[in-house]
Write a protein that holds these residues in place. Sequence first.
Motif, PDB file in Angstrom:
ATOM      1  N   MET A 156     -23.967 -32.325  -7.353  1.00  0.00           N
ATOM      2  CA  MET A 156     -24.298 -33.737  -7.214  1.00  0.00           C
ATOM      3  C   MET A 156     -25.651 -34.014  -7.866  1.00  0.00           C
ATOM      4  N   VAL A 157     -25.741 -35.129  -8.542  1.00  0.00           N
ATOM      5  CA  VAL A 157     -26.963 -35.522  -9.228  1.00  0.00           C
ATOM      6  C   VAL A 157     -27.498 -36.789  -8.560  1.00  0.00           C
ATOM      7  N   LEU A 158     -28.729 -36.711  -8.083  1.00  0.00           N
ATOM      8  CA  LEU A 158     -29.383 -37.875  -7.484  1.00  0.00           C
ATOM      9  C   LEU A 158     -30.198 -38.560  -8.573  1.00  0.00           C
ATOM     10  N   ARG A 159     -29.643 -39.612  -9.135  1.00  0.00           N
ATOM     11  CA  ARG A 159     -30.317 -40.337 -10.210  1.00  0.00           C
ATOM     12  C   ARG A 159     -31.063 -41.544  -9.641  1.00  0.00           C
ATOM     13  N   THR A 160     -32.211 -41.811 -10.204  1.00  0.00           N
ATOM     14  CA  THR A 160     -32.997 -42.982  -9.857  1.00  0.00           C
ATOM     15  C   THR A 160     -33.140 -43.872 -11.081  1.00  0.00           C
ATOM     16  N   PRO A 161     -33.429 -45.158 -10.900  1.00  0.00           N
ATOM     17  CA  PRO A 161     -33.636 -46.024 -12.075  1.00  0.00           C
ATOM     18  C   PRO A 161     -34.789 -45.512 -12.938  1.00  0.00           C
ATOM     19  N   THR A 162     -34.769 -45.887 -14.196  1.00  0.00           N
ATOM     20  CA  THR A 162     -35.796 -45.427 -15.124  1.00  0.00           C
ATOM     21  C   THR A 162     -36.980 -46.393 -15.142  1.00  0.00           C
ATOM     22  N   ARG A 163     -38.088 -45.897 -15.647  1.00  0.00           N
ATOM     23  CA  ARG A 163     -39.293 -46.698 -15.817  1.00  0.00           C
ATOM     24  C   ARG A 163     -39.940 -46.299 -17.142  1.00  0.00           C
ATOM     25  N   PRO A 164     -40.638 -47.220 -17.803  1.00  0.00           N
ATOM     26  CA  PRO A 164     -41.307 -46.854 -19.064  1.00  0.00           C
ATOM     27  C   PRO A 164     -42.467 -45.909 -18.806  1.00  0.00           C
ATOM     28  N   SER A 165     -42.619 -44.921 -19.670  1.00  0.00           N
ATOM     29  CA  SER A 165     -43.686 -43.948 -19.542  1.00  0.00           C
ATOM     30  C   SER A 165     -44.729 -44.174 -20.632  1.00  0.00           C
ATOM     31  N   ARG A 166     -45.783 -43.381 -20.597  1.00  0.00           N
ATOM     32  CA  ARG A 166     -46.817 -43.486 -21.618  1.00  0.00           C
ATOM     33  C   ARG A 166     -46.399 -42.838 -22.932  1.00  0.00           C
ATOM     34  N   ARG A 167     -45.429 -41.988 -22.893  1.00  0.00           N
ATOM     35  CA  ARG A 167     -44.915 -41.405 -24.125  1.00  0.00           C
ATOM     36  C   ARG A 167     -44.085 -42.453 -24.862  1.00  0.00           C
ATOM     37  N   ARG A 168     -43.946 -42.270 -26.153  1.00  0.00           N
ATOM     38  CA  ARG A 168     -43.230 -43.255 -26.938  1.00  0.00           C
ATOM     39  C   ARG A 168     -42.336 -42.552 -27.949  1.00  0.00           C
ATOM     40  N   PRO A 220     -28.083 -32.929  13.972  1.00  0.00           N
ATOM     41  CA  PRO A 220     -26.876 -32.537  13.220  1.00  0.00           C
ATOM     42  C   PRO A 220     -26.861 -33.090  11.804  1.00  0.00           C
ATOM     43  N   TYR A 221     -27.342 -34.299  11.621  1.00  0.00           N
ATOM     44  CA  TYR A 221     -27.338 -34.912  10.293  1.00  0.00           C
ATOM     45  C   TYR A 221     -28.503 -34.401   9.446  1.00  0.00           C
ATOM     46  N   ALA A 222     -29.612 -34.079  10.089  1.00  0.00           N
ATOM     47  CA  ALA A 222     -30.774 -33.599   9.340  1.00  0.00           C
ATOM     48  C   ALA A 222     -30.465 -32.290   8.623  1.00  0.00           C
ATOM     49  N   ARG A 223     -29.699 -31.413   9.249  1.00  0.00           N
ATOM     50  CA  ARG A 223     -29.366 -30.141   8.605  1.00  0.00           C
ATOM     51  C   ARG A 223     -28.536 -30.371   7.343  1.00  0.00           C
ATOM     52  N   ALA A 224     -27.563 -31.284   7.421  1.00  0.00           N
ATOM     53  CA  ALA A 224     -26.741 -31.561   6.244  1.00  0.00           C
ATOM     54  C   ALA A 224     -27.550 -32.250   5.152  1.00  0.00           C
ATOM     55  N   MET A 225     -28.407 -33.206   5.519  1.00  0.00           N
ATOM     56  CA  MET A 225     -29.182 -33.918   4.512  1.00  0.00           C
ATOM     57  C   MET A 225     -30.234 -33.014   3.876  1.00  0.00           C
ATOM     58  N   LEU A 226     -30.843 -32.130   4.657  1.00  0.00           N
ATOM     59  CA  LEU A 226     -31.823 -31.207   4.078  1.00  0.00           C
ATOM     60  C   LEU A 226     -31.144 -30.231   3.122  1.00  0.00           C
ATOM     61  N   GLN A 227     -29.886 -29.894   3.401  1.00  0.00           N
ATOM     62  CA  GLN A 227     -29.154 -29.035   2.483  1.00  0.00           C
ATOM     63  C   GLN A 227     -28.934 -29.756   1.157  1.00  0.00           C
ATOM     64  N   LEU A 228     -28.623 -31.062   1.218  1.00  0.00           N
ATOM     65  CA  LEU A 228     -28.500 -31.844  -0.013  1.00  0.00           C
ATOM     66  C   LEU A 228     -29.847 -31.996  -0.695  1.00  0.00           C
ATOM     67  N   LEU A 229     -30.893 -32.213   0.084  1.00  0.00           N
ATOM     68  CA  LEU A 229     -32.220 -32.404  -0.495  1.00  0.00           C
ATOM     69  C   LEU A 229     -32.777 -31.118  -1.073  1.00  0.00           C
ATOM     70  N   TYR A 230     -32.308 -29.976  -0.576  1.00  0.00           N
ATOM     71  CA  TYR A 230     -32.701 -28.710  -1.203  1.00  0.00           C
ATOM     72  C   TYR A 230     -32.254 -28.698  -2.661  1.00  0.00           C
ATOM     73  N   PHE A 365     -19.485 -36.103   3.919  1.00  0.00           N
ATOM     74  CA  PHE A 365     -19.585 -35.808   2.496  1.00  0.00           C
ATOM     75  C   PHE A 365     -18.994 -36.930   1.653  1.00  0.00           C
ATOM     76  N   ALA A 366     -17.927 -37.556   2.139  1.00  0.00           N
ATOM     77  CA  ALA A 366     -17.312 -38.640   1.372  1.00  0.00           C
ATOM     78  C   ALA A 366     -18.245 -39.835   1.251  1.00  0.00           C
ATOM     79  N   ALA A 367     -19.078 -40.069   2.275  1.00  0.00           N
ATOM     80  CA  ALA A 367     -19.990 -41.216   2.250  1.00  0.00           C
ATOM     81  C   ALA A 367     -21.229 -40.965   1.414  1.00  0.00           C
ATOM     82  N   LEU A 368     -21.420 -39.730   0.928  1.00  0.00           N
ATOM     83  CA  LEU A 368     -22.586 -39.467   0.086  1.00  0.00           C
ATOM     84  C   LEU A 368     -22.501 -40.198  -1.251  1.00  0.00           C
TER      85      LEU A 368
END
Length: 382
Positions: A156-168, A220-230, A365-368
């Motif tokens: 699974m890929v956790l993508r976030t919106p992009t932002r302009p950087s100082r590089r060009r 119970p939910y923290a263990r599953a979410m920390l596994q995803l966040l790992y 898992f389906a709701a992720l």
Amino acid sequence: MPDLPELAASFTAALHDAGIAVGPDRTRSFARALTLLAPSTTRELRHCALATLVSDPEQIEPFDAVFREVFGGPADREAQRGQPGDPARSLRDTVPGRVPGTRKATGDGRGREADAQPREAPVPLAASPLDRLAGRDFAELSAEELARLCEVMRTMVLRTPTRPSRRRRTAHHGARIDVRRTLSVSRHTGGYPLRLHRFVPRARPRDLIVLCDISGSMEPYARAMLQLLYCAARATHAEVFTFATRLTRLTPVLRRAGPDDALARAGRAAPDWSGGTRIAECLAEFNERFGRRGMAHGAVVTIISDGWDTGAPADLATQMARLSRVAYRVVWVNPRTASPRYRPLVAGMAAALPYCDAVVSAHNFAALGDFTAVLSAPRRRR
């Protein structure tokens, strides 16, 4: 019903005996394809196997022979030509679950539908164990079942919106002129800038910050979410914090630990595991130590909690307002919202709700999928 690893191993072993070079890497790719696509017919299963196990056109004929022996299914590639299962046609043209019949030519040249059984058959052997776990609440899963989901969570890929950087980067229709490059190239034309070079800022993903509630009601939910966040902390360089009665930064722990002992190290690093809940005080500490110093500026901040707080709701509203002013988006993950009878009557959740851009459940898992979708969504005005 055989397990998914047993199915992949037995089929690839038969291919190897038939002279097709299939190594552990291709077996692993085949098992992952079955997990992600969950084929329901022999034609879909054949496409998964072809894409992951066959590397040479000369291998297709012995592959089909082994496939017919193990699974039955499409036996003649010539008979499939022009049909929905023809590999030459796009998979997008096929209708999942459709069972086409065959046509036989009669003496007068007209075709008629054959009375024979349809060539496509369900594939119960390819049913992944993930299908049985995806719809179950994380609170109902054992430690062994959560570990089985870890391999899929890595994909699974956790993508976030992009932002302009100082590089060009150079762009023909950029809004700004690259003076340095223009003058450098003009040396080849006697110092005359015959062409103006332009540039645009490069885009980079916004930072992801996750604050996970590890109090008793969320264990119970923290263990599953920390596994995803790992997986997220290693792949997307997310910043991960836990809180109950105090705030703990887990990013260094999750990046150094392996998948087997990540939760154990996280539990040792957070001494308030399964304790009480002081959301307002922990948010105040985050805003003072990290948020105001730039970590939360323009970032996507995710709070995983059921909203139960022992502090005053007004204090939580104050800290949420401070956080929302510097963050790009604030996403609240509350597993309790999965219930159709849920109402935001908890004082803490009611106080935080006006400052959230999105609220999702992520209770299984389906709701992720909803969780990953809101992370990449653009910001809306509150």
